[in-house]
Design a protein around this motif. Sequence first.
Motif, PDB file in Angstrom:
ATOM      1  N   UNK A 167      -6.865   8.393  -1.875  1.00  0.00           N
ATOM      2  CA  UNK A 167      -5.669   7.606  -1.585  1.00  0.00           C
ATOM      3  C   UNK A 167      -5.211   6.782  -2.787  1.00  0.00           C
ATOM      4  N   UNK A 168      -6.041   6.705  -3.817  1.00  0.00           N
ATOM      5  CA  UNK A 168      -5.759   5.825  -4.942  1.00  0.00           C
ATOM      6  C   UNK A 168      -4.937   6.489  -6.031  1.00  0.00           C
ATOM      7  N   UNK A 169      -4.846   7.828  -6.037  1.00  0.00           N
ATOM      8  CA  UNK A 169      -4.117   8.533  -7.090  1.00  0.00           C
ATOM      9  C   UNK A 169      -3.030   9.397  -6.479  1.00  0.00           C
ATOM     10  N   UNK A 170      -2.030   9.716  -7.291  1.00  0.00           N
ATOM     11  CA  UNK A 170      -0.910  10.513  -6.802  1.00  0.00           C
ATOM     12  C   UNK A 170      -1.275  11.980  -6.636  1.00  0.00           C
ATOM     13  N   UNK A 171      -2.216  12.479  -7.453  1.00  0.00           N
ATOM     14  CA  UNK A 171      -2.585  13.890  -7.373  1.00  0.00           C
ATOM     15  C   UNK A 171      -3.732  14.159  -6.405  1.00  0.00           C
ATOM     16  N   UNK A 172      -4.273  13.108  -5.767  1.00  0.00           N
ATOM     17  CA  UNK A 172      -5.345  13.299  -4.807  1.00  0.00           C
ATOM     18  C   UNK A 172      -6.730  13.353  -5.404  1.00  0.00           C
ATOM     19  N   UNK A 173      -6.843  13.312  -6.734  1.00  0.00           N
ATOM     20  CA  UNK A 173      -8.146  13.327  -7.387  1.00  0.00           C
ATOM     21  C   UNK A 173      -8.694  11.904  -7.478  1.00  0.00           C
ATOM     22  N   UNK A 174     -10.017  11.804  -7.465  1.00  0.00           N
ATOM     23  CA  UNK A 174     -10.651  10.486  -7.538  1.00  0.00           C
ATOM     24  C   UNK A 174     -10.961  10.144  -8.987  1.00  0.00           C
ATOM     25  N   UNK A 175     -10.520   8.952  -9.420  1.00  0.00           N
ATOM     26  CA  UNK A 175     -10.800   8.454 -10.760  1.00  0.00           C
ATOM     27  C   UNK A 175     -11.419   7.062 -10.648  1.00  0.00           C
ATOM     28  N   UNK A 176     -12.395   6.812 -11.503  1.00  0.00           N
ATOM     29  CA  UNK A 176     -13.071   5.515 -11.481  1.00  0.00           C
ATOM     30  C   UNK A 176     -12.101   4.392 -11.844  1.00  0.00           C
ATOM     31  N   UNK A 177     -11.143   4.686 -12.730  1.00  0.00           N
ATOM     32  CA  UNK A 177     -10.197   3.643 -13.145  1.00  0.00           C
ATOM     33  C   UNK A 177      -9.357   3.151 -11.958  1.00  0.00           C
ATOM     34  N   UNK A 178      -9.053   4.056 -11.017  1.00  0.00           N
ATOM     35  CA  UNK A 178      -8.278   3.639  -9.845  1.00  0.00           C
ATOM     36  C   UNK A 178      -9.096   2.703  -8.961  1.00  0.00           C
ATOM     37  N   UNK A 179     -10.380   3.008  -8.801  1.00  0.00           N
ATOM     38  CA  UNK A 179     -11.238   2.127  -8.022  1.00  0.00           C
ATOM     39  C   UNK A 179     -11.411   0.784  -8.714  1.00  0.00           C
ATOM     40  N   UNK A 180     -11.524   0.799 -10.047  1.00  0.00           N
ATOM     41  CA  UNK A 180     -11.626  -0.447 -10.806  1.00  0.00           C
ATOM     42  C   UNK A 180     -10.369  -1.296 -10.615  1.00  0.00           C
ATOM     43  N   UNK A 181      -9.207  -0.653 -10.618  1.00  0.00           N
ATOM     44  CA  UNK A 181      -7.954  -1.378 -10.406  1.00  0.00           C
ATOM     45  C   UNK A 181      -7.903  -1.978  -9.006  1.00  0.00           C
ATOM     46  N   UNK A 182      -8.379  -1.239  -8.006  1.00  0.00           N
ATOM     47  CA  UNK A 182      -8.396  -1.749  -6.636  1.00  0.00           C
ATOM     48  C   UNK A 182      -9.320  -2.957  -6.518  1.00  0.00           C
ATOM     49  N   UNK A 183     -10.482  -2.902  -7.173  1.00  0.00           N
ATOM     50  CA  UNK A 183     -11.416  -4.028  -7.137  1.00  0.00           C
ATOM     51  C   UNK A 183     -10.788  -5.254  -7.785  1.00  0.00           C
ATOM     52  N   UNK A 184     -10.089  -5.051  -8.907  1.00  0.00           N
ATOM     53  CA  UNK A 184      -9.430  -6.176  -9.578  1.00  0.00           C
ATOM     54  C   UNK A 184      -8.379  -6.819  -8.683  1.00  0.00           C
ATOM     55  N   UNK A 185      -7.631  -5.976  -7.932  1.00  0.00           N
ATOM     56  CA  UNK A 185      -6.627  -6.527  -7.027  1.00  0.00           C
ATOM     57  C   UNK A 185      -7.264  -7.338  -5.909  1.00  0.00           C
ATOM     58  N   UNK A 186      -8.437  -6.896  -5.448  1.00  0.00           N
ATOM     59  CA  UNK A 186      -9.123  -7.624  -4.377  1.00  0.00           C
ATOM     60  C   UNK A 186      -9.679  -8.949  -4.875  1.00  0.00           C
ATOM     61  N   UNK A 187     -10.095  -8.975  -6.136  1.00  0.00           N
ATOM     62  CA  UNK A 187     -10.729 -10.172  -6.682  1.00  0.00           C
ATOM     63  C   UNK A 187      -9.736 -11.153  -7.290  1.00  0.00           C
ATOM     64  N   UNK A 188      -8.514 -10.695  -7.552  1.00  0.00           N
ATOM     65  CA  UNK A 188      -7.526 -11.543  -8.229  1.00  0.00           C
ATOM     66  C   UNK A 188      -6.627 -12.217  -7.201  1.00  0.00           C
TER      67      UNK A 188
END
Length: 349
Positions: A167-188
């Motif tokens: 759900x984090x990327x437009x192409x449906x592939x999982x990338x660690x950078x997308x999860x890192x961005x989600x964590x930053x949004x939760x913590x900020x």
Amino acid sequence: MSKQENKSSKSKHEKKEGEKRSNVLGNDLWRWVVHSIHNLGRKPFEKWGKKSLPGAWMNVVNVGMELEGLGITFSSLFDIRICDGSDTLFWYDDWTCLGSLASICPHLINLDKKKSAFVSERLCGNQPNWKWKRAAMDQMEAAKFIKLEGIMMGAPTSSGADTWRSKLSSDGSFYVRDLRHLINLKLTHLVQNPIVWVSLVMTNVVFFVWRACLDRIPTSTNLTMRKVNIAISSCHSCNNGMDESNHILVNCPIARGALGWILNWCQISDQQFNSVAEFVGFAAQWGRCPKKRKIFIAIIYGFLWCGWKARNVKVFDKVRTSSLNLADSIITLVFNWVNIEASLVIVNL
């Protein structure tokens, strides 16, 4: 056959049986290890292993629990498209788009003989394939069974293999950078702050104004909240208000008198402000000329900086500053800033 030959053949047979048992136990052990490492059962992180065990495993469990504490779960990261159901857990994966069945029907999962069953094991074609430990005991429990079957039948299925899309990327592939961005949004936590960074003003002054807008400067009120014993918590200049950011920098009679001189010098009508953030926000939106606004912002930052210094002189040196002297120090400071920037421009040319 002699007794010695009989004993030797018996020992060989026992040895072979022992090797078979050890191979079976070894295979089961490795199967358990692989399932645990990759969490093929997709259990909650706190049930993966004991947190008391040292090493990397404890770190993995702790990180997983921290992610769940932020509201980031395995099912929330992926969209599941059910086809044959051979790669999707019946109870733990969100294949119905309503949440995991373990959370929807927590009572029924305890009645299933195999909690880690896949969808293909519990849904054969369009018919449920249950393996309950016992039958329904009352009408309420029977209604739960009917509700579960209704949820199952409403889920879309098709032929082929199950697919998982991130759900984090437009192409449906999982990338660690997308999860890192989600964590930053939760913590900020976004904070509304009207600070404008101006090259004319010294960096330490801009940082001070930024902290003053957030009420993070070491006033008596803030120090008391941090369990620091302060003898006097009232304003050291007027002895009327509290020694807190908005009062000593904006609302104190000394600060208001100096502000009247400064606004008159800038040919701006007299203004009243209730907080430092409101004062800085007014400067950030004042006027239409960017150059004049830049200088006015520098004047306001200098006003707050000199007001804080005057307060500290009164606290530590017992010397009180008048509104007129405060205004003079502000004008002198800003002129020095302007001259320094002008000299830097000439040097660069």
